[in-house]
Design a protein around this motif. Structure first.
Motif, PDB file in Angstrom:
ATOM      1  N   GLN A  81       0.834  -1.205   0.000  1.00  0.00           N
ATOM      2  CA  GLN A  81       0.000   0.000   0.000  1.00  0.00           C
ATOM      3  C   GLN A  81       0.873   1.261   0.000  1.00  0.00           C
ATOM      4  O   GLN A  81       0.602   2.205  -0.732  1.00  0.00           O
ATOM      5  CB  GLN A  81      -0.917   0.001   1.228  1.00  0.00           C
ATOM      6  CG  GLN A  81      -1.889   1.187   1.237  1.00  0.00           C
ATOM      7  CD  GLN A  81      -2.809   1.148   2.450  1.00  0.00           C
ATOM      8  OE1 GLN A  81      -2.656   0.332   3.343  1.00  0.00           O
ATOM      9  NE2 GLN A  81      -3.780   2.049   2.471  1.00  0.00           N
ATOM     10  N   ARG A  82       1.925   1.245   0.805  1.00  0.00           N
ATOM     11  CA  ARG A  82       2.828   2.389   0.876  1.00  0.00           C
ATOM     12  C   ARG A  82       3.563   2.585  -0.454  1.00  0.00           C
ATOM     13  O   ARG A  82       3.743   3.718  -0.908  1.00  0.00           O
ATOM     14  CB  ARG A  82       3.817   2.187   2.022  1.00  0.00           C
ATOM     15  CG  ARG A  82       4.736   3.387   2.264  1.00  0.00           C
ATOM     16  CD  ARG A  82       5.642   3.097   3.458  1.00  0.00           C
ATOM     17  NE  ARG A  82       6.663   4.118   3.597  1.00  0.00           N
ATOM     18  CZ  ARG A  82       6.481   5.279   4.217  1.00  0.00           C
ATOM     19  NH1 ARG A  82       5.292   5.560   4.743  1.00  0.00           N
ATOM     20  NH2 ARG A  82       7.461   6.149   4.328  1.00  0.00           N
ATOM     21  N   LYS A  83       3.987   1.472  -1.086  1.00  0.00           N
ATOM     22  CA  LYS A  83       4.647   1.556  -2.383  1.00  0.00           C
ATOM     23  C   LYS A  83       3.714   2.170  -3.428  1.00  0.00           C
ATOM     24  O   LYS A  83       4.128   2.987  -4.254  1.00  0.00           O
ATOM     25  CB  LYS A  83       5.087   0.171  -2.846  1.00  0.00           C
ATOM     26  CG  LYS A  83       6.305  -0.383  -2.125  1.00  0.00           C
ATOM     27  CD  LYS A  83       6.666  -1.750  -2.676  1.00  0.00           C
ATOM     28  CE  LYS A  83       7.888  -2.322  -1.957  1.00  0.00           C
ATOM     29  NZ  LYS A  83       8.222  -3.671  -2.478  1.00  0.00           N
ATOM     30  N   PHE A  84       2.449   1.780  -3.364  1.00  0.00           N
ATOM     31  CA  PHE A  84       1.462   2.298  -4.312  1.00  0.00           C
ATOM     32  C   PHE A  84       1.289   3.808  -4.114  1.00  0.00           C
ATOM     33  O   PHE A  84       1.281   4.577  -5.094  1.00  0.00           O
ATOM     34  CB  PHE A  84       0.126   1.577  -4.119  1.00  0.00           C
ATOM     35  CG  PHE A  84      -0.973   2.087  -5.000  1.00  0.00           C
ATOM     36  CD1 PHE A  84      -0.999   1.782  -6.356  1.00  0.00           C
ATOM     37  CD2 PHE A  84      -1.985   2.896  -4.475  1.00  0.00           C
ATOM     38  CE1 PHE A  84      -2.007   2.264  -7.178  1.00  0.00           C
ATOM     39  CE2 PHE A  84      -2.990   3.374  -5.284  1.00  0.00           C
ATOM     40  CZ  PHE A  84      -3.008   3.059  -6.641  1.00  0.00           C
ATOM     41  N   ILE A  85       1.137   4.233  -2.873  1.00  0.00           N
ATOM     42  CA  ILE A  85       0.962   5.664  -2.578  1.00  0.00           C
ATOM     43  C   ILE A  85       2.202   6.448  -2.997  1.00  0.00           C
ATOM     44  O   ILE A  85       2.107   7.543  -3.560  1.00  0.00           O
ATOM     45  CB  ILE A  85       0.667   5.875  -1.080  1.00  0.00           C
ATOM     46  CG1 ILE A  85      -0.674   5.232  -0.715  1.00  0.00           C
ATOM     47  CG2 ILE A  85       0.646   7.367  -0.728  1.00  0.00           C
ATOM     48  CD1 ILE A  85      -0.982   5.214   0.768  1.00  0.00           C
ATOM     49  N   PHE A  86       3.388   5.873  -2.736  1.00  0.00           N
ATOM     50  CA  PHE A  86       4.640   6.531  -3.098  1.00  0.00           C
ATOM     51  C   PHE A  86       4.736   6.712  -4.620  1.00  0.00           C
ATOM     52  O   PHE A  86       5.131   7.772  -5.113  1.00  0.00           O
ATOM     53  CB  PHE A  86       5.826   5.708  -2.583  1.00  0.00           C
ATOM     54  CG  PHE A  86       7.163   6.332  -2.848  1.00  0.00           C
ATOM     55  CD1 PHE A  86       7.633   7.352  -2.045  1.00  0.00           C
ATOM     56  CD2 PHE A  86       7.951   5.901  -3.909  1.00  0.00           C
ATOM     57  CE1 PHE A  86       8.869   7.939  -2.292  1.00  0.00           C
ATOM     58  CE2 PHE A  86       9.186   6.480  -4.160  1.00  0.00           C
ATOM     59  CZ  PHE A  86       9.645   7.503  -3.351  1.00  0.00           C
ATOM     60  N   THR A  87       4.362   5.666  -5.348  1.00  0.00           N
ATOM     61  CA  THR A  87       4.395   5.731  -6.813  1.00  0.00           C
ATOM     62  C   THR A  87       3.435   6.797  -7.333  1.00  0.00           C
ATOM     63  O   THR A  87       3.780   7.583  -8.219  1.00  0.00           O
ATOM     64  CB  THR A  87       4.024   4.366  -7.416  1.00  0.00           C
ATOM     65  OG1 THR A  87       4.932   3.373  -6.934  1.00  0.00           O
ATOM     66  CG2 THR A  87       4.072   4.413  -8.945  1.00  0.00           C
ATOM     67  N   ILE A  88       2.211   6.814  -6.759  1.00  0.00           N
ATOM     68  CA  ILE A  88       1.220   7.822  -7.156  1.00  0.00           C
ATOM     69  C   ILE A  88       1.762   9.224  -6.884  1.00  0.00           C
ATOM     70  O   ILE A  88       1.616  10.139  -7.712  1.00  0.00           O
ATOM     71  CB  ILE A  88      -0.109   7.604  -6.403  1.00  0.00           C
ATOM     72  CG1 ILE A  88      -0.780   6.302  -6.844  1.00  0.00           C
ATOM     73  CG2 ILE A  88      -1.048   8.793  -6.618  1.00  0.00           C
ATOM     74  CD1 ILE A  88      -1.204   6.289  -8.305  1.00  0.00           C
ATOM     75  N   THR A  89       2.397   9.418  -5.736  1.00  0.00           N
ATOM     76  CA  THR A  89       2.945  10.736  -5.367  1.00  0.00           C
ATOM     77  C   THR A  89       4.012  11.178  -6.350  1.00  0.00           C
ATOM     78  O   THR A  89       4.026  12.336  -6.800  1.00  0.00           O
ATOM     79  CB  THR A  89       3.533  10.694  -3.945  1.00  0.00           C
ATOM     80  OG1 THR A  89       2.535  10.258  -3.028  1.00  0.00           O
ATOM     81  CG2 THR A  89       4.045  12.071  -3.526  1.00  0.00           C
ATOM     82  N   ILE A  90       4.923  10.273  -6.709  1.00  0.00           N
ATOM     83  CA  ILE A  90       5.989  10.605  -7.657  1.00  0.00           C
ATOM     84  C   ILE A  90       5.423  10.959  -9.023  1.00  0.00           C
ATOM     85  O   ILE A  90       5.807  11.964  -9.644  1.00  0.00           O
ATOM     86  CB  ILE A  90       6.988   9.430  -7.782  1.00  0.00           C
ATOM     87  CG1 ILE A  90       7.729   9.215  -6.454  1.00  0.00           C
ATOM     88  CG2 ILE A  90       7.994   9.692  -8.910  1.00  0.00           C
ATOM     89  CD1 ILE A  90       8.561  10.397  -6.016  1.00  0.00           C
ATOM     90  N   LEU A  91       4.494  10.133  -9.504  1.00  0.00           N
ATOM     91  CA  LEU A  91       3.908  10.386 -10.817  1.00  0.00           C
ATOM     92  C   LEU A  91       3.139  11.701 -10.850  1.00  0.00           C
ATOM     93  O   LEU A  91       3.215  12.461 -11.825  1.00  0.00           O
ATOM     94  CB  LEU A  91       2.988   9.220 -11.212  1.00  0.00           C
ATOM     95  CG  LEU A  91       3.678   7.879 -11.490  1.00  0.00           C
ATOM     96  CD1 LEU A  91       2.638   6.788 -11.761  1.00  0.00           C
ATOM     97  CD2 LEU A  91       4.639   8.004 -12.686  1.00  0.00           C
ATOM     98  N   TYR A  92       2.407  11.974  -9.774  1.00  0.00           N
ATOM     99  CA  TYR A  92       1.621  13.208  -9.732  1.00  0.00           C
ATOM    100  C   TYR A  92       2.553  14.427  -9.649  1.00  0.00           C
ATOM    101  O   TYR A  92       2.282  15.463 -10.267  1.00  0.00           O
ATOM    102  CB  TYR A  92       0.664  13.199  -8.539  1.00  0.00           C
ATOM    103  CG  TYR A  92      -0.337  14.336  -8.593  1.00  0.00           C
ATOM    104  CD1 TYR A  92      -1.390  14.303  -9.500  1.00  0.00           C
ATOM    105  CD2 TYR A  92      -0.208  15.442  -7.764  1.00  0.00           C
ATOM    106  CE1 TYR A  92      -2.297  15.346  -9.578  1.00  0.00           C
ATOM    107  CE2 TYR A  92      -1.114  16.490  -7.830  1.00  0.00           C
ATOM    108  CZ  TYR A  92      -2.153  16.437  -8.739  1.00  0.00           C
ATOM    109  OH  TYR A  92      -3.042  17.476  -8.819  1.00  0.00           O
TER     110      TYR A  92
END
Length: 309
Positions: free
Chosen positions: A4-15
């Protein structure tokens, strides 16, 4: 790091990459560099998250969504960052403002935009709304319930920010006061009766009936009227023209504190009524000079005031 944290981190970087793209490269910024003549730094705020007028609400397609976009685009950071790191609001907003200041400075120095304190304020408001929504919405282990609560919190907080900023904007924006006819003021001779002879006349076949005042040479070839305005910020409006059935000859000159703001003669006038409007800053003395068959009417002033005046 959990899934879940990896997913949120990826979303944050992409955004973040998406936002940086629009900040530095989007909206034709590369093409605009060639037209830039120097660095632009705007340090004084002149725009807030304004409440729309009734006209805006009736014509939403014409509304200016720039302010809203500057806020809404940064709301996700206020939700994603605290999901990744335990951080209090003061530290979060301080780091966010510093980051935006750096980005705005780079924008200006690379000529890919300007340093605009209005953007800093609006972007920070968006991040603050997101952080508040995170605190109000992320309270359970149910993901969908958290998403729904956060979404509702975003809407509620946006409305609150909208109202507060609209109030601030109204408090610090001058608006036109009531119309004051020029003949209600005393002229340089102390006379308040000047301009009160209201007679109808025609210009270009149009029947003119003055509502407040009318000025002419009063049987002379040239006449000058002078009024003291009290060193105020005003909006001046007047109508002028040369009546039908008279020789098409005349001129008008309007000056404020010795600076001419209107000069027109029969050579450049049309055979129909004309209107002149002008905003005056710290106006003290108004001088109107009329020559020949020129007529002026419904001359008035509106003082620019804050609503609390």
């Amino acid at each position: 790091m959990s899934q879940q944290r990896k997913f949120i981190f990826t979303i944050t970087i992409l955004y973040t990459i998406l936002i940086l793209y629009f900040i530095f490269l989007g909206f034709g910024r590369i093409d605009a560099v060639a037209r830039m003549t120097g660095y632009t730094f705007i340090f004084l705020p002149d725009s807030f998250f304004k409440l729309p007028s009734i006209s805006d609400l009736l014509h939403p397609a014409l509304m200016d969504f720039v302010d809203f976009g500057n806020i809404a685009a940064f709301i996700p950071f206020g939700i994603l960052i605290p999901l990744l790191y335990r951080i209090n609001f003061i530290r979060f907003i301080t780091l966010f403002i510093l980051s935006i200041l750096v980005i705005e400075t780079i924008q200006a120095l690379t000529l890919l935009g300007s340093f605009d304190v209005n953007d800093v304020i609006q972007n920070s408001l968006g991040a603050a709304v997101g952080f508040g929504a995170y605190k109000l919405g992320i309270r359970t282990k149910n993901v969908w319930r958290n998403i729904a609560a956060t979404g509702i919190s975003v809407i509620v907080l946006l409305i609150v920010v909208w109202g507060v900023c609209g109030g601030i904007d109204k408090a610090f924006t001058k608006e036109e006061g009531p119309f004051v006819a020029l003949n209600e003021l005393k002229d340089s001779t102390g006379n308040t009766a000047t301009g009160t002879k209201l007679h109808s006349f025609k210009i270009g076949g149009q029947n003119i009936v003055p509502q407040f005042n009318a000025y002419s040479v009063e049987g002379k070839n040239i006449e000058t009227y002078t009024y003291m305005l009290g060193n105020k910020e005003l909006h001046l409006s007047l109508y002028y023209g040369i009546p039908d059935q008279s020789e098409f000859y005349g001129s008008i000159s309007v000056s404020v504190d010795g600076h001419e703001i209107l000069s027109n003669s029969e050579k450049y006038q049309r055979r129909k009524p004309d209107i002149f409007e002008f905003s005056l800053e710290q106006a003290n003395e108004l001088t109107i000079t009329i020559e020949g068959n020129e007529k002026l009417w419904d001359i008035g002033l509106r003082e620019m005031k804050y609503f609390w005046n």
